[in-house]
Each structure stands twice: as C-alpha cells, then as structure tokens.
Design a protein around this motif. Sequence first.
Motif, PDB file in Angstrom:
ATOM      1  N   ILE A   1     -10.198   9.326   1.358  1.00 50.35           N
ATOM      2  CA  ILE A   1     -10.842   8.785   2.551  1.00 50.35           C
ATOM      3  C   ILE A   1     -10.520   7.305   2.710  1.00 50.35           C
ATOM      4  N   MET A   2     -10.584   6.555   1.617  1.00 52.73           N
ATOM      5  CA  MET A   2     -10.264   5.139   1.678  1.00 52.73           C
ATOM      6  C   MET A   2      -8.792   4.911   1.999  1.00 52.73           C
ATOM      7  N   PHE A   3      -7.924   5.796   1.492  1.00 52.19           N
ATOM      8  CA  PHE A   3      -6.496   5.675   1.791  1.00 52.19           C
ATOM      9  C   PHE A   3      -6.244   5.903   3.276  1.00 52.19           C
ATOM     10  N   LEU A   4      -7.043   6.755   3.896  1.00 47.70           N
ATOM     11  CA  LEU A   4      -6.953   6.985   5.333  1.00 47.70           C
ATOM     12  C   LEU A   4      -7.249   5.696   6.098  1.00 47.70           C
TER      13      LEU A   4
ATOM     14  N   SER B   1      -0.358  11.726   1.525  1.00 47.61           N
ATOM     15  CA  SER B   1      -0.280  12.096   2.940  1.00 47.61           C
ATOM     16  C   SER B   1      -1.398  11.473   3.757  1.00 47.61           C
ATOM     17  N   THR B   2      -2.550  11.233   3.133  1.00 48.79           N
ATOM     18  CA  THR B   2      -3.659  10.645   3.893  1.00 48.79           C
ATOM     19  C   THR B   2      -3.318   9.248   4.399  1.00 48.79           C
ATOM     20  N   LEU B   3      -2.448   8.534   3.682  1.00 52.35           N
ATOM     21  CA  LEU B   3      -2.022   7.219   4.158  1.00 52.35           C
ATOM     22  C   LEU B   3      -1.290   7.356   5.487  1.00 52.35           C
ATOM     23  N   PHE B   4      -0.435   8.361   5.593  1.00 55.62           N
ATOM     24  CA  PHE B   4       0.358   8.542   6.809  1.00 55.62           C
ATOM     25  C   PHE B   4      -0.480   9.128   7.941  1.00 55.62           C
ATOM     26  N   VAL B   5      -1.492   9.892   7.600  1.00 55.44           N
ATOM     27  CA  VAL B   5      -2.437  10.326   8.629  1.00 55.44           C
ATOM     28  C   VAL B   5      -3.157   9.098   9.192  1.00 55.44           C
ATOM     29  N   GLY B   6      -3.485   8.156   8.315  1.00 56.62           N
ATOM     30  CA  GLY B   6      -4.079   6.900   8.765  1.00 56.62           C
ATOM     31  C   GLY B   6      -3.134   6.126   9.669  1.00 56.62           C
ATOM     32  N   TYR B   7      -1.831   6.147   9.343  1.00 55.59           N
ATOM     33  CA  TYR B   7      -0.845   5.518  10.226  1.00 55.59           C
ATOM     34  C   TYR B   7      -0.919   6.115  11.632  1.00 55.59           C
ATOM     35  N   LEU B   8      -1.003   7.440  11.689  1.00 55.07           N
ATOM     36  CA  LEU B   8      -1.053   8.118  12.988  1.00 55.07           C
ATOM     37  C   LEU B   8      -2.286   7.698  13.778  1.00 55.07           C
ATOM     38  N   ILE B   9      -3.434   7.703  13.120  1.00 52.98           N
ATOM     39  CA  ILE B   9      -4.676   7.341  13.800  1.00 52.98           C
ATOM     40  C   ILE B   9      -4.642   5.880  14.247  1.00 52.98           C
ATOM     41  N   GLY B  10      -4.210   5.005  13.339  1.00 53.14           N
ATOM     42  CA  GLY B  10      -4.169   3.584  13.667  1.00 53.14           C
ATOM     43  C   GLY B  10      -3.210   3.254  14.788  1.00 53.14           C
ATOM     44  N   SER B  11      -2.060   3.935  14.812  1.00 57.47           N
ATOM     45  CA  SER B  11      -1.085   3.658  15.864  1.00 57.47           C
ATOM     46  C   SER B  11      -1.579   4.126  17.229  1.00 57.47           C
ATOM     47  N   LEU B  12      -2.446   5.129  17.234  1.00 60.16           N
ATOM     48  CA  LEU B  12      -2.964   5.643  18.505  1.00 60.16           C
ATOM     49  C   LEU B  12      -4.059   4.743  19.098  1.00 60.16           C
ATOM     50  N   ILE B  13      -4.866   4.132  18.228  1.00 62.62           N
ATOM     51  CA  ILE B  13      -6.007   3.373  18.744  1.00 62.62           C
ATOM     52  C   ILE B  13      -5.771   1.863  18.769  1.00 62.62           C
TER      53      ILE B  13
ATOM     54  N   ASN C   1       0.806  -1.217   0.000  1.00 63.19           N
ATOM     55  CA  ASN C   1       0.000   0.000   0.000  1.00 63.19           C
ATOM     56  C   ASN C   1       0.838   1.265   0.000  1.00 63.19           C
ATOM     57  N   GLY C   2       2.012   1.208   0.599  1.00 60.46           N
ATOM     58  CA  GLY C   2       2.876   2.378   0.611  1.00 60.46           C
ATOM     59  C   GLY C   2       3.640   2.571  -0.674  1.00 60.46           C
TER      60      GLY C   2
ATOM     61  N   SER D   1     -10.155   0.996  -4.909  1.00 57.25           N
ATOM     62  CA  SER D   1      -9.957   0.682  -6.328  1.00 57.25           C
ATOM     63  C   SER D   1     -11.171   1.045  -7.167  1.00 57.25           C
ATOM     64  N   PHE D   2     -12.342   1.200  -6.521  1.00 59.71           N
ATOM     65  CA  PHE D   2     -13.557   1.591  -7.227  1.00 59.71           C
ATOM     66  C   PHE D   2     -13.950   3.040  -6.924  1.00 59.71           C
ATOM     67  N   SER D   3     -13.001   3.821  -6.439  1.00 65.12           N
ATOM     68  CA  SER D   3     -13.288   5.210  -6.094  1.00 65.12           C
ATOM     69  C   SER D   3     -13.781   5.981  -7.306  1.00 65.12           C
ATOM     70  N   HIS D   4     -14.862   6.732  -7.124  1.00 64.35           N
ATOM     71  CA  HIS D   4     -15.419   7.524  -8.218  1.00 64.35           C
ATOM     72  C   HIS D   4     -15.015   8.991  -8.131  1.00 64.35           C
ATOM     73  N   SER D   5     -14.197   9.336  -7.110  1.00 63.68           N
ATOM     74  CA  SER D   5     -13.731  10.713  -6.971  1.00 63.68           C
ATOM     75  C   SER D   5     -12.435  10.723  -6.181  1.00 63.68           C
ATOM     76  N   TRP D   6     -11.727  11.842  -6.300  1.00 62.94           N
ATOM     77  CA  TRP D   6     -10.475  12.002  -5.562  1.00 62.94           C
ATOM     78  C   TRP D   6     -10.730  12.001  -4.058  1.00 62.94           C
ATOM     79  N   ARG D   7     -11.802  12.602  -3.610  1.00 58.10           N
ATOM     80  CA  ARG D   7     -12.122  12.651  -2.181  1.00 58.10           C
ATOM     81  C   ARG D   7     -12.340  11.252  -1.618  1.00 58.10           C
ATOM     82  N   MET D   8     -13.085  10.437  -2.354  1.00 58.70           N
ATOM     83  CA  MET D   8     -13.312   9.070  -1.891  1.00 58.70           C
ATOM     84  C   MET D   8     -12.001   8.297  -1.847  1.00 58.70           C
ATOM     85  N   PHE D   9     -11.133   8.509  -2.821  1.00 58.22           N
ATOM     86  CA  PHE D   9      -9.829   7.854  -2.838  1.00 58.22           C
ATOM     87  C   PHE D   9      -9.037   8.202  -1.588  1.00 58.22           C
TER      88      PHE D   9
END
Length: 222
Positions: free
Chosen positions: A197-200, A146-158, A35-36, A187-195
């Motif tokens: 959010i899913m990456f998060l 960057s949203t992937l790494f924000v997800g890393y931060l959230i996941g590591s905290l919880i 994923n990275g 992989s089925f994202s229909h917009s950049w925003r959805m992409f």
Amino acid sequence: MGDYDEDIAFLGQTGPYFWTTFFLLNTVFVSTGFNGLYMVFVGAAPKHHCLIPDVNLTEQWRNAIIPFTIVDGEEVLSQCSRYRLDVVRNLSTEGFIPGKDVNLTNLEQEGCVDGWSYSKELYQSNIVTEWDLVCDNQWKVPFASSTLFVGYLIGSLISGQLSDRCGRKKVIFISLGAQCISVLLQSFSHSWRMFCIMFLFVGASQISIYISAFVLGMTEIL
C-alpha cells in the motif's frame, strides 16, 4: 507581421535564473530515481533452506535432514522442503546413520512448517527474510514491485488535473511531502500488505513530482 528572430530570441538564454531553475528541478528529479531501484535489494532472496528447530538430533541427521534437488543441472539443497522431522528424530534416537543404515530417498518429505533459515552473507534483513516471501509466497515480491507502477498510473492520471487546478508548484511540494511520508511509513511496514500500500503511494507521488516538475521547468525556461 513580427520578426521571427526577435520573437524567439529569448530561447536558449542561460542566465542565473535558468541555471537556478535547472539545478533545483534536477535535485527534485534525483529523489524520484531511488524508489524504482531499491526493490532490487529489499526484494532479493538470499540463500535459504527449511529451519531445523532445536530438537534432539545427532549432527549427522541435522546435516542430512535437508534433501538435495537438481536445479539447472546442479545438485543443491532444497529450499522448500525437508525430511519429516518426527521420522528423522526417531531414526536419530534409535542410532541409525543417514546414508548408511537409512536410504534417504525413501524418507517422506514435508514443507518448511517451522519457517526458513536465511544466509546473512549478503543481506542481514529485507522483506523476503522478514515475511518469508519464498517458495509458495515468492510471487509476493514481483507483486510488490508492480504496486509501484500501479501508483505511477494513478499519479499520472490525477497529477495533471491537480496541477491545472492548484498550480504545479503546489503539486510538487505536496507530492514531495507525500513521498517522504510514504517512504518513511514503508520503511516501518509491519506486514507485506502495508508495504504494498505504501509503495502504491510512493509511486503516485513520485510520478506526480516528475511530471509536474518537468512541465514547470519547460514553462519557466520558455
């Protein structure tokens, strides 16, 4: 006082249970590596220039409508501008020849109002070509990374808190399921925003798997 050598005798043993745990946990770790890396490919910008719509232009004007610009000392076709289409169309209709009858440097330019044309030499399609993440929107590609790494931060905290409450095995399997679903939806994202959010969610579930599996492996082996 106990004998130190006897107390630590279990360390370093490599029986069937050790190797089974080792390979299973490493199989889990493999899923966290891709994923990275795939953003390098899905976020790569192929060669592109302004789209030239199917209008009545001579071949000479169709080839000349994209201006040249200097990039790193090299003259290349502009990726974010073109000569105004209505002006070029009028000049083409009147029979003027670009570079001979018309000085191109004096023509007014405009942005890529009709979109872009992308080279398919390396990539048939990715998020850049699908959502036109170039020119004024090129910042959206590193933002998505960057949203992937924000997800890393959230996941590591919880993940640590959840592992202590629910158990690390449960967290690993739940995170694996969440990662699979997130990647599938992405992989089925229909917009950049959805992409993004899913990456998060991908990042949060991925780091949860890694941390929980690492601690589980250490505790099981010890």
